[in-house]
Design a protein around this motif. Structure first.
Motif, PDB file in Angstrom:
ATOM      1  N   LEU A  96      52.071 -26.517  35.961  1.00 41.03           N
ATOM      2  CA  LEU A  96      51.839 -25.071  35.973  1.00 41.03           C
ATOM      3  C   LEU A  96      52.762 -24.308  36.918  1.00 41.03           C
ATOM      4  N   LEU A  98      55.852 -22.600  38.290  1.00 39.90           N
ATOM      5  CA  LEU A  98      57.079 -22.049  37.722  1.00 39.90           C
ATOM      6  C   LEU A  98      58.122 -21.733  38.788  1.00 39.90           C
ATOM      7  N   GLN A 126      51.809 -20.707  35.833  1.00 36.93           N
ATOM      8  CA  GLN A 126      51.500 -20.555  34.414  1.00 36.93           C
ATOM      9  C   GLN A 126      50.001 -20.720  34.205  1.00 36.93           C
ATOM     10  N   THR A 131      50.541 -18.204  27.446  1.00 37.48           N
ATOM     11  CA  THR A 131      51.897 -17.742  27.762  1.00 37.48           C
ATOM     12  C   THR A 131      51.878 -16.832  29.003  1.00 37.48           C
ATOM     13  N   ARG A 132      50.701 -16.585  29.545  1.00 33.67           N
ATOM     14  CA  ARG A 132      50.571 -15.701  30.694  1.00 33.67           C
ATOM     15  C   ARG A 132      50.905 -16.438  31.989  1.00 33.67           C
ATOM     16  N   SER A 133      51.311 -15.686  32.979  1.00 33.91           N
ATOM     17  CA  SER A 133      51.567 -16.244  34.301  1.00 33.91           C
ATOM     18  C   SER A 133      51.131 -15.226  35.346  1.00 33.91           C
TER      19      SER A 133
END
Length: 278
Positions: A96, A98, A126, A131-133
């Motif tokens: 997760l 990024l 993430q 697709t959200r972060s």
């Protein structure tokens, strides 16, 4: 998705014993995707058990399936070529994580007042199966000086303002280190903010309209559950109160599903705070 924030006081429990193993065991039980820990030390005789001088290594070795983002606000020479470090640690469950960065917080002079360097650890994370972060800022603000704490809050507010500007006018994309990293508007500021819910600093911070208090989003009529002074009356003679928060941007507010404080553990002078996102 679960996010845990906890000032672990270097493993010093309310029984006067430094037992990092208790912290690790209890932190694992939350099954959090992100752990934001404050007051982690390395090779500091004042804070570390002689048989476990490197708390960073001990914690990361216990969380091998997490990516560590370590913010050493202090990095001084130690014995035998070691470095004495003290700061905040964010652990993000793989895969997760990024991006991450460390912010050095301002420390304006405060004559006659105790001060120590402070930092904020920012991790871009993430959301699982999405697709959200979001950005999670893990910090521990000044205790003794209100002016210092206000300057640190001001720095973090300025950073949030710059994030909005980047999203409105993104820079050019390129290869290698010039690739533009994700900078989502969804953000959480969490940790030991050393603010009372009734303080001017708390009110001023929320009035800037960058963050909302996640506790009051779900419990609008209730005072915060205590996160400090629950089991340690010696350090906190004022008794149980809240100074650990999870503040969220408007873009993140609708994702908050639950927020809770574990008031049973006495493994630190602070209580762990767990936020669950939908």
């Amino acid at each position: 998705m679960k996010i845990l924030t906890w000032n672990i006081q270097c493993g010093l429990g309310c029984d006067g014993q430094i037992r990092l193993d208790r912290i690790i065991e209890e932190a694992k039980a939350f099954a959090a995707d992100v752990l934001c820990l404050q007051e982690v030390a390395r090779h500091f005789p004042e804070y570390c058990h002689a048989q476990q001088p490197d708390q960073l290594s001990a914690i990361t070795e216990a969380f091998t399936d997490y990516v560590p983002f370590w913010g050493a606000a202090i990095n001084w020479p130690g014995e035998g070529g070691s470095r004495r470090e003290f700061g905040n640690l964010t652990l993000v469950r793989q895969p997760l994580a990024l991006d991450g960065r460390i912010h050095t917080l301002p420390m304006p002079p405060a004559h006659g007042v105790k001060q120590m360097p402070r930092c904020a650890v920012e991790a871009i994370v993430q959301i699982p199966e999405s697709t959200r972060s979001l950005r999670i800022i893990n910090t521990h603000l000044a205790f003794h000086s209100q002016a210092e704490r206000r300057a640190q809050i001001g720095y973090l507010l300025d950073w949030e303002h710059s994030i909005r500007q980047w999203n409105e006018a993104p820079c050019a994309t390129a290869q290698g280190s010039y690739q533009f990293p994700p900078r989502p508007l969804a953000s959480m500021l969490c940790g030991d903010l050393n603010l009372a819910e009734t303080s001017d600093d708390y009110q001023w911070l929320l009035q800037q309209r960058f963050w909302l208090d996640a506790w009051h989003l779900l419990h609008p009529e209730s005072a915060h559950a205590p996160t400090c002074g629950v089991h340690d009356a010696d350090q906190w003679p004022e008794g149980p109160h809240c100074r650990d928060f999870a503040l969220v941007s408007e873009a993140l507010a609708s994702w908050i599903k639950a927020i809770e404080v574990d008031i049973t553990t006495a493994s630190s002078d602070h209580q762990p705070l767990l936020v669950t996102l939908a």
